[in-house]
Design a protein around this motif. Structure first.
Motif, PDB file in Angstrom:
ATOM      1  N   GLU A  87       0.844  -1.190   0.000  1.00  0.00           N
ATOM      2  CA  GLU A  87       0.000   0.000   0.000  1.00  0.00           C
ATOM      3  C   GLU A  87       0.881   1.242   0.000  1.00  0.00           C
ATOM      4  N   VAL A  88       0.279   2.380  -0.353  1.00  0.00           N
ATOM      5  CA  VAL A  88       1.010   3.645  -0.287  1.00  0.00           C
ATOM      6  C   VAL A  88       1.387   3.921   1.162  1.00  0.00           C
ATOM      7  N   TRP A  89       2.606   4.326   1.368  1.00  0.00           N
ATOM      8  CA  TRP A  89       3.133   4.542   2.716  1.00  0.00           C
ATOM      9  C   TRP A  89       3.590   5.994   2.864  1.00  0.00           C
ATOM     10  N   PRO A  90       2.747   6.858   3.426  1.00  0.00           N
ATOM     11  CA  PRO A  90       3.162   8.247   3.662  1.00  0.00           C
ATOM     12  C   PRO A  90       4.075   8.325   4.887  1.00  0.00           C
ATOM     13  N   ASP A  91       4.998   9.229   4.872  1.00  0.00           N
ATOM     14  CA  ASP A  91       5.907   9.346   6.020  1.00  0.00           C
ATOM     15  C   ASP A  91       6.118  10.804   6.420  1.00  0.00           C
ATOM     16  N   TYR A  92       6.501  11.659   5.457  1.00  0.00           N
ATOM     17  CA  TYR A  92       6.820  13.049   5.792  1.00  0.00           C
ATOM     18  C   TYR A  92       5.552  13.869   6.025  1.00  0.00           C
ATOM     19  N   THR A  93       5.607  14.688   7.046  1.00  0.00           N
ATOM     20  CA  THR A  93       4.498  15.571   7.374  1.00  0.00           C
ATOM     21  C   THR A  93       5.033  16.667   8.292  1.00  0.00           C
ATOM     22  N   LEU A  94       4.144  17.393   8.947  1.00  0.00           N
ATOM     23  CA  LEU A  94       4.562  18.409   9.908  1.00  0.00           C
ATOM     24  C   LEU A  94       4.599  17.806  11.307  1.00  0.00           C
ATOM     25  N   ILE A  95       5.625  18.156  12.051  1.00  0.00           N
ATOM     26  CA  ILE A  95       5.737  17.793  13.466  1.00  0.00           C
ATOM     27  C   ILE A  95       5.486  19.062  14.262  1.00  0.00           C
ATOM     28  N   ILE A 142       7.907  21.938  12.437  1.00  0.00           N
ATOM     29  CA  ILE A 142       9.001  21.565  11.549  1.00  0.00           C
ATOM     30  C   ILE A 142       8.548  20.366  10.713  1.00  0.00           C
ATOM     31  N   ASN A 143       9.121  20.194   9.538  1.00  0.00           N
ATOM     32  CA  ASN A 143       8.811  19.020   8.724  1.00  0.00           C
ATOM     33  C   ASN A 143       9.667  17.840   9.190  1.00  0.00           C
ATOM     34  N   GLY A 144       9.114  16.642   9.119  1.00  0.00           N
ATOM     35  CA  GLY A 144       9.893  15.475   9.520  1.00  0.00           C
ATOM     36  C   GLY A 144       9.170  14.174   9.232  1.00  0.00           C
ATOM     37  N   ASN A 145       9.738  13.079   9.732  1.00  0.00           N
ATOM     38  CA  ASN A 145       9.154  11.763   9.517  1.00  0.00           C
ATOM     39  C   ASN A 145       9.211  10.939  10.791  1.00  0.00           C
ATOM     40  N   SER A 146       8.932   9.651  10.686  1.00  0.00           N
ATOM     41  CA  SER A 146       8.827   8.804  11.872  1.00  0.00           C
ATOM     42  C   SER A 146      10.153   8.674  12.610  1.00  0.00           C
ATOM     43  N   GLN A 147      11.267   8.801  11.897  1.00  0.00           N
ATOM     44  CA  GLN A 147      12.563   8.692  12.568  1.00  0.00           C
ATOM     45  C   GLN A 147      12.983  10.019  13.184  1.00  0.00           C
ATOM     46  N   THR A 148      12.722  11.130  12.472  1.00  0.00           N
ATOM     47  CA  THR A 148      13.184  12.413  13.002  1.00  0.00           C
ATOM     48  C   THR A 148      12.418  12.809  14.256  1.00  0.00           C
ATOM     49  N   VAL A 149      11.151  12.393  14.369  1.00  0.00           N
ATOM     50  CA  VAL A 149      10.391  12.754  15.566  1.00  0.00           C
ATOM     51  C   VAL A 149      11.028  12.130  16.804  1.00  0.00           C
ATOM     52  N   ILE A 150      11.586  10.938  16.661  1.00  0.00           N
ATOM     53  CA  ILE A 150      12.269  10.287  17.787  1.00  0.00           C
ATOM     54  C   ILE A 150      13.582  10.991  18.092  1.00  0.00           C
ATOM     55  N   LEU A 151      14.318  11.369  17.053  1.00  0.00           N
ATOM     56  CA  LEU A 151      15.571  12.101  17.265  1.00  0.00           C
ATOM     57  C   LEU A 151      15.316  13.434  17.945  1.00  0.00           C
ATOM     58  N   HIS A 152      14.232  14.115  17.565  1.00  0.00           N
ATOM     59  CA  HIS A 152      13.895  15.394  18.204  1.00  0.00           C
ATOM     60  C   HIS A 152      13.582  15.183  19.689  1.00  0.00           C
ATOM     61  N   ARG A 153      12.887  14.116  20.001  1.00  0.00           N
ATOM     62  CA  ARG A 153      12.571  13.840  21.416  1.00  0.00           C
ATOM     63  C   ARG A 153      13.846  13.599  22.227  1.00  0.00           C
ATOM     64  N   ASN A 154      14.775  12.880  21.630  1.00  0.00           N
ATOM     65  CA  ASN A 154      16.044  12.652  22.325  1.00  0.00           C
ATOM     66  C   ASN A 154      16.746  13.963  22.626  1.00  0.00           C
ATOM     67  N   ASP A 155      16.732  14.881  21.656  1.00  0.00           N
ATOM     68  CA  ASP A 155      17.361  16.191  21.850  1.00  0.00           C
ATOM     69  C   ASP A 155      16.593  17.032  22.871  1.00  0.00           C
ATOM     70  N   MET A 156      15.258  16.996  22.785  1.00  0.00           N
ATOM     71  CA  MET A 156      14.445  17.850  23.654  1.00  0.00           C
ATOM     72  C   MET A 156      14.433  17.368  25.103  1.00  0.00           C
ATOM     73  N   ASP A 157      14.685  16.086  25.298  1.00  0.00           N
ATOM     74  CA  ASP A 157      14.855  15.600  26.668  1.00  0.00           C
ATOM     75  C   ASP A 157      16.015  16.329  27.340  1.00  0.00           C
ATOM     76  N   LYS A 158      17.017  16.695  26.538  1.00  0.00           N
ATOM     77  CA  LYS A 158      18.194  17.381  27.077  1.00  0.00           C
ATOM     78  C   LYS A 158      17.995  18.896  27.129  1.00  0.00           C
ATOM     79  N   THR A 159      17.368  19.457  26.091  1.00  0.00           N
ATOM     80  CA  THR A 159      17.259  20.917  26.022  1.00  0.00           C
ATOM     81  C   THR A 159      16.102  21.478  26.835  1.00  0.00           C
TER      82      THR A 159
END
Length: 542
Positions: free
Chosen positions: A179-187, A311-328
């Motif tokens: 099936e079509v798999w969308p990934d990028y959107t707004l976070i 910000i624009n992102g995908n399923s992986q970047t949202v996790i990376l942002h959380r890792n950064d925001m836990d610190k900031t």
């Protein structure tokens, strides 16, 4: 004298006939031998559901895109198990991901490319067709039962048709999604939206209203500061506006079903409406001007430190942002989430193909005594359910367990936040899910590596969005392809340059008609005429 000449002529004819017969037999024998000489290592019986294992060991050169986040390791379990399971030893030519496209072209042009060339997106193979360096794989899919089965079962024939070149053949084995798999959107910063009772936007107009409110509440913050040079956002937004832009701009052509012809995207009213919308965001201080020029890290830092909320992102970047925001910001001081892609004036539409990046095969492969085995190996690893699960999850009992069809990472293995307690990364430590082999597959397999949050996003997109149909192909001839490149390149460059100017306000949108005239002066009509002539001829030939 005449009778002697007749006798000589008869003798020469008999000799010529004898030579032709011998040559014909010789050709038949050599063809048969050539066919037999390609079967070394191949399984005599190989079909859907079978595990490939070469009857004799052989080495297979492959081009490998090296991802800096999980760099290549010679001792990965991936390589060991591939050899153990299939009798094939992969010999990778390692190329940094950042240089992959350029290096791939150089290797193919010089004749030094490995036999297997993965990580090739649909359309990228076209540049190599005329040189004869890439195998017309469509001639051999009868040797690839898993690929053929998925094409038929998932009714991918029309999408595969778009890969055919002017000679009626296709030269790329694409990754196949059920099936079509969308990934990028707004976070977005959902905590900020919830704090001020701002509804999560479902359309671009609602997003504008939300950002206006955010700007009133936080005058020192620019609500939206983007990455990917804004190309991803333009891509996802353009569909809802009924056009193409950003990453999805492609050859600049959009199929107009009502007229049964292709038009140039950047000249349409829909494109102008897209430009007008984002120009309004910039002019009112809602969208950061630097979104079009800044490095990704700059945009990320603004988002993770609270200087922007979208910000624009995908399923992986949202996790990376959380890792950064836990610190900031501190783990309990924020919440972020992907939202469904906002709808636009054209409706709640979603574009996307079920064809993913895939594999080119060097023409030299057909000269290999292992040719049939190579095709069977690729078919198993890239297109069988078993091979795809292996490429993604690894080895059952070592990297994951499977109970009643449910896959789960073992206690000490993590992947993309699926098992945060795991100390070993599935990609870094073992080589699985690295992207070179792991694309495509059933929706079940795809979602098995998603978080509940991501599955909900996929479900929400499926519920509210209508997927637009794939456009018909324009299979340019070898001769026309060079003309197309010469015409399209300056048109696209000029369109991209002026898209930026219109959005950030360096050029007044009142000059849009003048911009269209400028494109016409650069050979636009010639490009459209060539594209539509090719399309019509293709359609008539069908």
């Amino acid at each position: 004298m005449k009778s002697g000449r007749k006798r000589l002529k008869s003798i020469f004819c008999l000799i010529a006939l004898f030579v032709l017969v011998i040559a014909g037999c010789s050709n038949k024998e050599s063809t048969g031998t050539a066919n037999e000489n390609t079967k070394k290592g191949a399984m005599e019986s190989y079909g859907v559901g079978d595990t490939f294992k070469a009857s004799e060991e052989f080495e297979l050169p492959i081009l490998y895109s090296d991802q800096p986040t999980y760099p290549y390791k010679e001792n990965w379990l991936l390589w060991e198990k591939i050899k153990e399971m299939t009798n094939v030893s992969l010999k990778p030519t390692i190329v940094p991901m950042s240089d992959y496209t350029q290096k791939r072209s150089l290797l193919i042009s010089s004749g030094d490319a490995p036999l297997i060339i993965p990580k090739t997106y649909p359309g990228e193979e076209s540049a190599f067709v005329s040189s004869g360096t890439i195998l017309p794989i469509s001639d051999y899919i009868d040797k690839m039962p898993h690929f053929k089965d998925k094409i038929e079962k998932w009714q991918l024939e029309d999408e595969l048709e778009g890969l055919r070149q002017n000679d009626g053949k296709f030269y790329l084995l694409p990754g196949l999604h059920e099936e079509v798999w969308p990934d990028y959107t707004l976070i977005i910063r959902t905590d900020i939206f919830e704090k001020h009772n701002i509804a999560i936007p479902t359309t671009w107009d609602e997003l504008y209203v939300a950002m206006k409110k955010l700007k009133e509440l936080y005058p020192d913050v620019t609500p939206f500061s983007d990455r990917f040079l804004f190309d991803s956002t333009l891509n996802i937004a353009a569909t809802g506006f009924g056009t193409k832009a950003g990453w999805g701009y492609g050859n600049g052509l959009t199929y107009d079903e009502s007229a049964d012809e292709f038009i140039y995207s950047a000249t349409t009213n829909e494109y102008k409406e897209l430009l007008t919308y984002f120009n309004k965001l910039v002019s009112e201080g809602l969208l950061d001007k630097e979104s079009f020029t800044q490095e990704d890290d700059q945009a990320i830092q603004k988002f993770v430190t609270g200087k922007s909320f979208i910000i624009n992102g995908n399923s992986q970047t949202v996790i990376l942002h959380r890792n950064d925001m836990d610190k900031t910001l501190g783990k309990d001081n924020y919440s972020i989430s992907k939202i469904t892609v906002p709808g636009g004036p054209a409706g709640q539409l979603m574009s996307g193909s079920r064809l993913e990046n895939g594999v080119m095969i060097s023409s030299k492969a057909k000269e290999s005594e292992n040719f049939d085995a190579i095709l069977q190996f690729i078919d198993w690893l890239y297109y069988s359910d078993e091979g795809q699960e292996f490429a993604k999850w690894g080895v059952e009992g070592t990297t994951f367990t499977k109970t009643d069809g449910v896959r789960k990472l073992v206690d000490d293995v993590n992947y993309n936040g699926l098992n945060p307690a795991g100390t070993k990364d599935l990609r870094t430590e073992f080589g699985f899910s690295g992207g070179v082999f792991a694309y495509g597959g059933t929706t079940d397999l795809l979602q098995s590596m998603m978080s509940e949050e991501e599955i909900k996003f996929q479900d929400d997109m499926a519920k509210v969005k209508t997927t637009i149909p794939a456009e018909p192909p324009i299979p340019f001839s070898m001769e026309d392809r060079e003309k197309v490149t010469l015409l399209n390149t300056p048109l696209k460059d000029y369109s991209v340059q002026n898209t930026l100017k219109f959005i950030i306000g360096d050029r007044d949108l009142k000059e849009f008609d003048a911009f269209v005239k400028e494109l016409e002066g650069q050979g636009l009509q010639q490009y459209l005429d060539l594209a539509n002539k090719t399309y019509k001829e293709y359609k008539e030939s069908k």
